[in-house]
Design a protein around this motif. Structure first.
Motif, PDB file in Angstrom:
ATOM      1  N   HIS A 171      37.701 -45.810 -32.207  1.00 34.65           N
ATOM      2  CA  HIS A 171      38.218 -44.447 -32.338  1.00 34.65           C
ATOM      3  C   HIS A 171      37.885 -43.585 -31.122  1.00 34.65           C
ATOM      4  CE1 HIS A 171      39.624 -45.069 -36.401  1.00 34.65           C
ATOM      5  NE2 HIS A 171      38.465 -45.602 -36.716  1.00 34.65           N
ATOM      6  N   VAL A 172      37.695 -44.244 -29.979  1.00 34.32           N
ATOM      7  CA  VAL A 172      37.521 -43.537 -28.710  1.00 34.32           C
ATOM      8  C   VAL A 172      38.606 -44.006 -27.752  1.00 34.32           C
ATOM      9  CG1 VAL A 172      36.043 -43.193 -26.694  1.00 34.32           C
ATOM     10  CG2 VAL A 172      35.040 -43.197 -28.978  1.00 34.32           C
ATOM     11  N   LYS A 173      39.318 -43.054 -27.159  1.00 39.88           N
ATOM     12  CA  LYS A 173      40.404 -43.383 -26.237  1.00 39.88           C
ATOM     13  C   LYS A 173      40.165 -42.713 -24.892  1.00 39.88           C
ATOM     14  CE  LYS A 173      45.413 -43.031 -25.573  1.00 39.88           C
ATOM     15  NZ  LYS A 173      46.700 -42.548 -26.138  1.00 39.88           N
ATOM     16  N   VAL A 201      37.763 -38.425 -22.302  1.00 41.22           N
ATOM     17  CA  VAL A 201      37.937 -39.305 -23.461  1.00 41.22           C
ATOM     18  C   VAL A 201      38.103 -38.478 -24.726  1.00 41.22           C
ATOM     19  CG1 VAL A 201      36.617 -41.174 -22.415  1.00 41.22           C
ATOM     20  CG2 VAL A 201      35.444 -39.510 -23.849  1.00 41.22           C
ATOM     21  N   GLU A 202      38.768 -39.077 -25.698  1.00 34.63           N
ATOM     22  CA  GLU A 202      39.006 -38.416 -26.993  1.00 34.63           C
ATOM     23  C   GLU A 202      38.541 -39.349 -28.087  1.00 34.63           C
ATOM     24  OE1 GLU A 202      40.864 -38.194 -30.754  1.00 34.63           O
ATOM     25  OE2 GLU A 202      41.699 -39.558 -29.250  1.00 34.63           O
ATOM     26  N   GLY A 203      37.928 -38.755 -29.133  1.00 33.69           N
ATOM     27  CA  GLY A 203      37.526 -39.616 -30.221  1.00 33.69           C
ATOM     28  C   GLY A 203      36.796 -38.889 -31.334  1.00 33.69           C
ATOM     29  N   LYS A 210      27.629 -41.886 -30.119  1.00 33.97           N
ATOM     30  CA  LYS A 210      27.174 -43.231 -29.770  1.00 33.97           C
ATOM     31  C   LYS A 210      27.441 -43.524 -28.298  1.00 33.97           C
ATOM     32  CE  LYS A 210      27.842 -48.076 -31.156  1.00 33.97           C
ATOM     33  NZ  LYS A 210      28.590 -48.990 -32.053  1.00 33.97           N
ATOM     34  N   LEU A 211      28.609 -43.103 -27.818  1.00 31.15           N
ATOM     35  CA  LEU A 211      28.959 -43.302 -26.407  1.00 31.15           C
ATOM     36  C   LEU A 211      28.026 -42.518 -25.497  1.00 31.15           C
ATOM     37  CD1 LEU A 211      30.902 -44.365 -24.220  1.00 31.15           C
ATOM     38  CD2 LEU A 211      32.329 -42.343 -24.638  1.00 31.15           C
ATOM     39  N   SER A 212      27.648 -41.318 -25.919  1.00 32.83           N
ATOM     40  CA  SER A 212      26.825 -40.462 -25.064  1.00 32.83           C
ATOM     41  C   SER A 212      25.469 -41.107 -24.765  1.00 32.83           C
ATOM     42  CB  SER A 212      26.628 -39.089 -25.711  1.00 32.83           C
ATOM     43  OG  SER A 212      25.774 -39.169 -26.837  1.00 32.83           O
ATOM     44  N   VAL A 213      24.960 -41.905 -25.712  1.00 30.42           N
ATOM     45  CA  VAL A 213      23.676 -42.575 -25.513  1.00 30.42           C
ATOM     46  C   VAL A 213      23.748 -43.529 -24.327  1.00 30.42           C
ATOM     47  CG1 VAL A 213      22.004 -44.157 -26.574  1.00 30.42           C
ATOM     48  CG2 VAL A 213      23.056 -42.351 -27.937  1.00 30.42           C
TER      49      VAL A 213
END
Length: 223
Positions: A171-173, A201-203, A210-213
């Protein structure tokens, strides 16, 4: 080019007015405090010392011809509400209003203004987000759960493929990648990123967290 009016030229109103001018719009600035008007007299299309809670004054200034009026009156909530009532009676097409308190905001909602602005609250949210996710330089909420964020690739992620960065985040684009002056829309997942690349990015917020980590220096991500 559109015509706007900004009523109340304190810090917030002055910023709105001058930014609109930079965007090549005509702006009428109104404030009852002489110094506020004088400070902006050479930057705005028109700057007027006037009491915006007086309907006759607003009519004389032909405020109803403006596409949108921003009411940025600071401490005087009564003056803000009176001004809004006059603008509604005059048939101003769009009215945006700075709300000082929750009670003020509630009253404005019953007056059916087009937008209620909470500058202090919005800035507080942005500061909290910046402290919590320092790698996110800008973000925009699409709704309560989905965001568009702007991030810069740190040194420790140099050379990683986009697929390796977001491979388990359905769910991340990735909307675009900016490298120097070049912009790549919907970049190939096998594209390796470079330090100082910018990603938009969008999500879903949970997966963006989670991505930011992975942007933290201690995180090791597989390619």
């Amino acid at each position: 080019m559109a015509q706007f009016a900004v009523i109340g030229l304190g810090s917030f109103g002055a910023t709105v007015a001058t930014e609109l001018v930079k965007l090549n719009h005509d702006v009428i600035g109104i404030d009852s405090i002489k110094r506020n008007v004088e400070d902006l007299s050479d930057q705005l299309t028109h700057a007027v010392i006037a009491d915006a809670s007086d309907e006759h004054v607003l009519e004389e200034l032909n405020i109803q011809s403006c596409e949108t009026v921003v009411v940025a009156i600071g401490e005087d909530i009564e003056a803000s509400i009176l001004c809004v009532l006059h603008l509604k009676n005059m048939g101003v097409p769009k009215i945006w209003v700075k709300a000082k308190t929750k009670a003020h905001s509630m009253i404005l909602s019953h007056l059916h203004v087009d937008k209620i602005i909470h500058p202090e609250e919005d800035m507080g949210v942005r500061i909290a987000q910046a402290l919590n996710y320092p790698m996110v330089s800008r973000y925009m909420a699409l709704d309560d759960d989905h965001y568009i964020v702007k991030v810069e690739i740190p040194k420790h992620l140099n050379g990683i493929h986009l697929l390796g960065l977001i491979n388990d985040m359905s769910h991340v684009k990735t909307i675009l990648l900016k490298r120097g002056k070049d912009i790549i829309y919907e970049p190939d997942p096998t594209c390796p990123v470079q330090s100082k690349d910018i990603l938009i990015v969008e999500g879903h917020i949970d997966q963006l967290k989670k991505l930011s980590v992975r942007f933290l220096p201690h995180e090791k991500t597989k390619t």
